[in-house]
Write an enzyme that holds these catalytic residues in place. Structure first.
Site, PDB file in Angstrom:
ATOM      1  N   LYS A   1      40.324 -55.054 -99.983  1.00 61.87           N
ATOM      2  CA  LYS A   1      39.878 -53.791 -99.382  1.00 61.87           C
ATOM      3  C   LYS A   1      38.369 -53.617 -99.495  1.00 61.87           C
ATOM      4  O   LYS A   1      37.712 -53.248 -98.512  1.00 61.87           O
ATOM      5  CB  LYS A   1      40.626 -52.628-100.034  1.00 61.87           C
ATOM      6  CG  LYS A   1      40.248 -51.258 -99.517  1.00 61.87           C
ATOM      7  CD  LYS A   1      41.350 -50.248 -99.766  1.00 61.87           C
ATOM      8  CE  LYS A   1      41.776 -50.243-101.214  1.00 61.87           C
ATOM      9  NZ  LYS A   1      40.710 -49.794-102.130  1.00 61.87           N
TER      10      LYS A   1
ATOM     11  N   LYS B   1      41.875 -57.189-113.034  1.00 68.17           N
ATOM     12  CA  LYS B   1      41.469 -57.121-111.637  1.00 68.17           C
ATOM     13  C   LYS B   1      40.180 -57.896-111.352  1.00 68.17           C
ATOM     14  O   LYS B   1      39.980 -58.430-110.272  1.00 68.17           O
ATOM     15  CB  LYS B   1      41.301 -55.654-111.225  1.00 68.17           C
ATOM     16  CG  LYS B   1      41.017 -55.438-109.748  1.00 68.17           C
ATOM     17  CD  LYS B   1      41.012 -53.945-109.447  1.00 68.17           C
ATOM     18  CE  LYS B   1      40.742 -53.691-107.968  1.00 68.17           C
ATOM     19  NZ  LYS B   1      39.346 -53.935-107.598  1.00 68.17           N
TER      20      LYS B   1
ATOM     21  N   PHE C   1      43.033 -48.305-104.078  1.00 73.06           N
ATOM     22  CA  PHE C   1      44.409 -48.781-103.925  1.00 73.06           C
ATOM     23  C   PHE C   1      44.962 -48.477-102.533  1.00 73.06           C
ATOM     24  O   PHE C   1      44.225 -48.493-101.567  1.00 73.06           O
ATOM     25  CB  PHE C   1      45.290 -48.233-105.048  1.00 73.06           C
ATOM     26  CG  PHE C   1      44.869 -48.715-106.414  1.00 73.06           C
ATOM     27  CD1 PHE C   1      44.796 -50.058-106.706  1.00 73.06           C
ATOM     28  CD2 PHE C   1      44.515 -47.809-107.409  1.00 73.06           C
ATOM     29  CE1 PHE C   1      44.394 -50.514-107.956  1.00 73.06           C
ATOM     30  CE2 PHE C   1      44.105 -48.248-108.662  1.00 73.06           C
ATOM     31  CZ  PHE C   1      44.054 -49.598-108.930  1.00 73.06           C
TER      32      PHE C   1
ATOM     33  N   THR D   1      36.215 -56.026 -99.972  1.00 73.68           N
ATOM     34  CA  THR D   1      35.651 -57.096 -99.147  1.00 73.68           C
ATOM     35  C   THR D   1      35.611 -56.674 -97.679  1.00 73.68           C
ATOM     36  O   THR D   1      34.618 -56.906 -96.974  1.00 73.68           O
ATOM     37  CB  THR D   1      36.483 -58.384 -99.307  1.00 73.68           C
ATOM     38  OG1 THR D   1      36.521 -58.743-100.681  1.00 73.68           O
ATOM     39  CG2 THR D   1      35.896 -59.534 -98.501  1.00 73.68           C
TER      40      THR D   1
ATOM     41  N   PHE E   1      43.432 -65.430 -94.110  1.00 76.86           N
ATOM     42  CA  PHE E   1      43.450 -66.611 -94.973  1.00 76.86           C
ATOM     43  C   PHE E   1      43.820 -67.819 -94.120  1.00 76.86           C
ATOM     44  O   PHE E   1      44.533 -67.705 -93.118  1.00 76.86           O
ATOM     45  CB  PHE E   1      44.472 -66.440 -96.106  1.00 76.86           C
ATOM     46  CG  PHE E   1      44.010 -65.548 -97.226  1.00 76.86           C
ATOM     47  CD1 PHE E   1      43.546 -66.082 -98.424  1.00 76.86           C
ATOM     48  CD2 PHE E   1      44.032 -64.167 -97.085  1.00 76.86           C
ATOM     49  CE1 PHE E   1      43.124 -65.270 -99.452  1.00 76.86           C
ATOM     50  CE2 PHE E   1      43.611 -63.338 -98.111  1.00 76.86           C
ATOM     51  CZ  PHE E   1      43.154 -63.888 -99.303  1.00 76.86           C
TER      52      PHE E   1
ATOM     53  N   ARG F   1      32.682 -47.275-104.720  1.00 72.44           N
ATOM     54  CA  ARG F   1      32.656 -46.867-106.128  1.00 72.44           C
ATOM     55  C   ARG F   1      32.006 -47.941-106.997  1.00 72.44           C
ATOM     56  O   ARG F   1      31.942 -49.110-106.632  1.00 72.44           O
ATOM     57  CB  ARG F   1      34.089 -46.618-106.617  1.00 72.44           C
ATOM     58  CG  ARG F   1      34.781 -45.459-105.919  1.00 72.44           C
ATOM     59  CD  ARG F   1      36.261 -45.436-106.259  1.00 72.44           C
ATOM     60  NE  ARG F   1      36.921 -46.638-105.767  1.00 72.44           N
ATOM     61  CZ  ARG F   1      38.110 -47.054-106.177  1.00 72.44           C
ATOM     62  NH1 ARG F   1      38.767 -46.378-107.101  1.00 72.44           N
ATOM     63  NH2 ARG F   1      38.645 -48.154-105.678  1.00 72.44           N
TER      64      ARG F   1
ATOM     65  N   ALA G   1      42.149 -44.663-108.527  1.00 72.75           N
ATOM     66  CA  ALA G   1      43.037 -43.873-107.672  1.00 72.75           C
ATOM     67  C   ALA G   1      44.447 -43.767-108.232  1.00 72.75           C
ATOM     68  O   ALA G   1      45.209 -42.913-107.799  1.00 72.75           O
ATOM     69  CB  ALA G   1      43.089 -44.473-106.271  1.00 72.75           C
TER      70      ALA G   1
ATOM     71  N   TRP H   1      35.370 -62.718 -95.065  1.00 75.19           N
ATOM     72  CA  TRP H   1      35.241 -63.406 -96.350  1.00 75.19           C
ATOM     73  C   TRP H   1      34.504 -64.735 -96.161  1.00 75.19           C
ATOM     74  O   TRP H   1      33.620 -65.080 -96.934  1.00 75.19           O
ATOM     75  CB  TRP H   1      36.615 -63.642 -96.970  1.00 75.19           C
ATOM     76  CG  TRP H   1      36.547 -64.190 -98.375  1.00 75.19           C
ATOM     77  CD1 TRP H   1      36.521 -63.492 -99.536  1.00 75.19           C
ATOM     78  CD2 TRP H   1      36.465 -65.577 -98.740  1.00 75.19           C
ATOM     79  NE1 TRP H   1      36.431 -64.344-100.623  1.00 75.19           N
ATOM     80  CE2 TRP H   1      36.393 -65.630-100.160  1.00 75.19           C
ATOM     81  CE3 TRP H   1      36.448 -66.777 -98.026  1.00 75.19           C
ATOM     82  CZ2 TRP H   1      36.317 -66.838-100.862  1.00 75.19           C
ATOM     83  CZ3 TRP H   1      36.358 -67.971 -98.722  1.00 75.19           C
ATOM     84  CH2 TRP H   1      36.294 -68.001-100.135  1.00 75.19           C
TER      85      TRP H   1
END
Length: 556
Positions: free
Chosen positions: A72, A106, A302, A74, A383, A95, A274, A411
């Site tokens: 998210k 994470k 999230f 990214t 991907f 954030r 969140a 990405w």
């Protein structure tokens, strides 16, 4: 492929003063630099922008998180770069990372691959010291409470009813329940206490919702820290704490300006989780960005059931902000996981698992469109293992909901890899959407939580024991019923069972604790087994992070 940190180290960053001047029109005199590549923007300059028109706000949210990850942040960074790539004046608002997940499970929160904010190491570690300031302000208040009791307790604080906890910005389960003030009379009165992580603290929420230094100080004074023996609330202002707390926070309150790998300006400011807090960056950073750019891309933590719900019902309700469009991020592999696929096989084509798992995406998209009233697009964070058949299935299912799906390669390719997504977002922003909230201000606290559970989580309802129901009713009768509700629950499922994947319906949301955040102006309802002080996993990220030849390695 090189790691995220290796890619970040090769970035050709612009000096922050040059970037601010050329991309945002901010003169160097309005910056407080922290080195060459990050700076705070002065509050006086921000005040001078108040008469400028606002740009368009774009909310990036996602499906329920999975071990494979969705990307998210990214995608938020990639979309900001993509908007610049197609000739739009854009900015990003996200954030600040917490050291808890950085050294826990994470990892960092600066994006990934060729869609990152930099300087990556600085941002993921101590950055400009904002979280330290928040922790110090929080813990100063805690110290003042115990000091007041030690010196005679003229406010008649009931030591059994102190509700203010200390905080630190690191996962440590051993600090959840502790005993303080041991060692004799000189150390105060022994009592049971505990720690929360900084991102779950009310000071963090106040920091992110305040609109000015005066508002910040006023909210700090309104914090309820304890109750007397007659159940009368004791506020931070009763301890005269708000002034000193504001002093600790006033430098941190100015937004932090950095950049992406492609030199797109970004504000990174504030960082509530969140799942245990309200999950959005600061109001002051978002509002400032809207004065400086035509398109502002922000994210909520999230999935759309947690971060986006709180973004709408807390941040937007309180600030007057409203997004013009939303992006729901997913990956093929994550949807297969939601459909029951094993982690070891998620890179293999599995249309049966995908067919089942898309239900999670459908429910999030339905929430964004119907419950929150926002036009949206689905972004597939691409991907190399994704197959044409799998992508076609997702597009078909989303088309049935009237939503376009765009596969993006930011990405690997940076902004140009999300150009099609950016074009679709610009189209969506042309349509005006009126604010739609899950519940009304005049609803009771119980009804607000019920509406979130039923409308957003697709639960049958909420439950709580008699003692907790009485606490909620007491808050209602004490004049806090008009506050929004902040649900603290697992991020991994629509239910309170982290193992329940997909799109479960008819489950019960059990509330086991309620907390008043009178300064932040919302009521927290803690559900299931969610903890406001997380623990470290069996193999934390810290075990892979090292300093080799003066360079940080293993930070992702």
């Amino acid at each position: 492929m090189p790691s995220d940190i290796e890619i970040a180290r090769k970035a050709k960053m612009q000096r922050i003063s040059k970037l601010a001047a050329e991309k945002l029109g901010i003169a160097e005199e309005h910056l407080e630099p922290y080195g060459h590549y990050k700076a705070k923007v002065s509050l006086d300059y921000i005040e001078s922008l108040k008469d400028r028109p606002d740009g368009k706000l774009i909310l990036v949210t996602a499906i329920s998180p999975t071990p494979p990850g969705e990307g998210k942040t990214t995608t938020t960074v990639g979309l900001g770069d993509a908007l610049h790539h197609i000739g739009k004046r854009a900015m990003i608002c996200i954030r600040e990372p917490s050291l808890g997940p950085v050294f826990g499970m994470k990892g960092g929160a600066t994006g990934g691959g060729h869609a990152q904010v930099v300087p990556m190491e600085d941002i993921n570690l101590h950055f400009t010291g904002d979280f330290s300031a928040i922790a110090l302000a929080n813990n100063l208040l805690a110290a003042l409470i115990d000091n007041h009791i030690h010196h005679g307790n003229p406010l008649d604080i009931d030591v059994r009813r102190i509700v203010w906890k200390r905080v630190m910005d690191m996962n440590d389960r051993a600090l959840r329940e502790i005993t303080v003030a041991l060692g004799g009379t000189n150390n105060g009165f022994p009592r049971q206490d505990g720690f929360d992580i900084v991102v779950a603290s009310e000071v963090m929420a106040i920091f992110c919702l305040a609109t000015s230094l005066d508002d910040l100080k006023n909210r700090l004074g309104n914090i309820v820290v304890a109750y007397t023996r007659t159940r009368t609330p004791v506020y931070a202002r009763d301890l005269n704490a708000q002034g000193a707390m504001a002093v600790l926070l006033h430098k941190a309150f100015a937004p932090n300006l950095v950049q992406t790998l492609e030199n797109t300006p970004a504000f990174i400011h504030g960082g509530p989780f969140a799942n245990i807090a309200h999950g959005c960056n600061s109001v002051i950073a978002t509002k400032t960005a809207l004065k400086l750019a035509d398109y502002v891309v922000t994210e909520a933590g999230f999935g759309a059931d947690l971060g986006a719900e709180k973004f709408i019902n807390i941040k937007c309700r309180k600030s007057g902000l409203w997004p013009a469009a939303a992006v729901v991020v997913t990956t093929v592999r994550a949807l297969k996981y939601h459909g029951g696929a094993d982690l070891k096989t998620i890179t293999l084509e599995n249309l049966q698992a995908l067919d089942k798992g898309v239900a999670n995406l459908e429910q999030h998209v339905d929430n964004v469109q119907r419950v929150y009233g926002l036009p949206c697009v689905v972004a597939i964070n691409h991907f190399t293992s994704d197959t044409e058949a799998e992508i076609a299935m997702i597009k078909t299912r989303m088309a049935a909901l009237g939503v376009k799906t765009v596969s993006a390669t930011h990405w690997a390719d940076g902004g140009k890899g999300a150009a099609d997504l950016a074009k679709e977002v610009v189209k969506l922003c042309e349509n005006k959407s009126a604010p739609v909230f899950v519940y009304d201000d005049q609803d009771t606290l119980w009804d607000k939580a019920t509406k979130i559970a039923q409308k957003v989580y697709r639960a049958s309802g909420i439950s709580a024991d008699a003692k907790l129901r009485a606490q909620i009713n007491q808050l209602q009768e004490s004049g806090y019923g008009h506050y929004p509700v902040c649900i603290a629950k697992t991020q991994y499922s629509f239910s309170t069972d982290a193992q329940l994947r997909g799109a479960p319906e008819g489950h019960m949301i059990n509330i086991r604790e309620v907390r008043l955040a009178a300064g932040a102006e919302f009521v927290v309802m803690v559900c299931g087994d969610i903890m406001t002080m997380p623990g470290l996993p069996k193999t934390p990220s810290a075990s892979h992070i090292d300093l080799v030849d003066g360079k940080v390695v293993g930070l992702n």
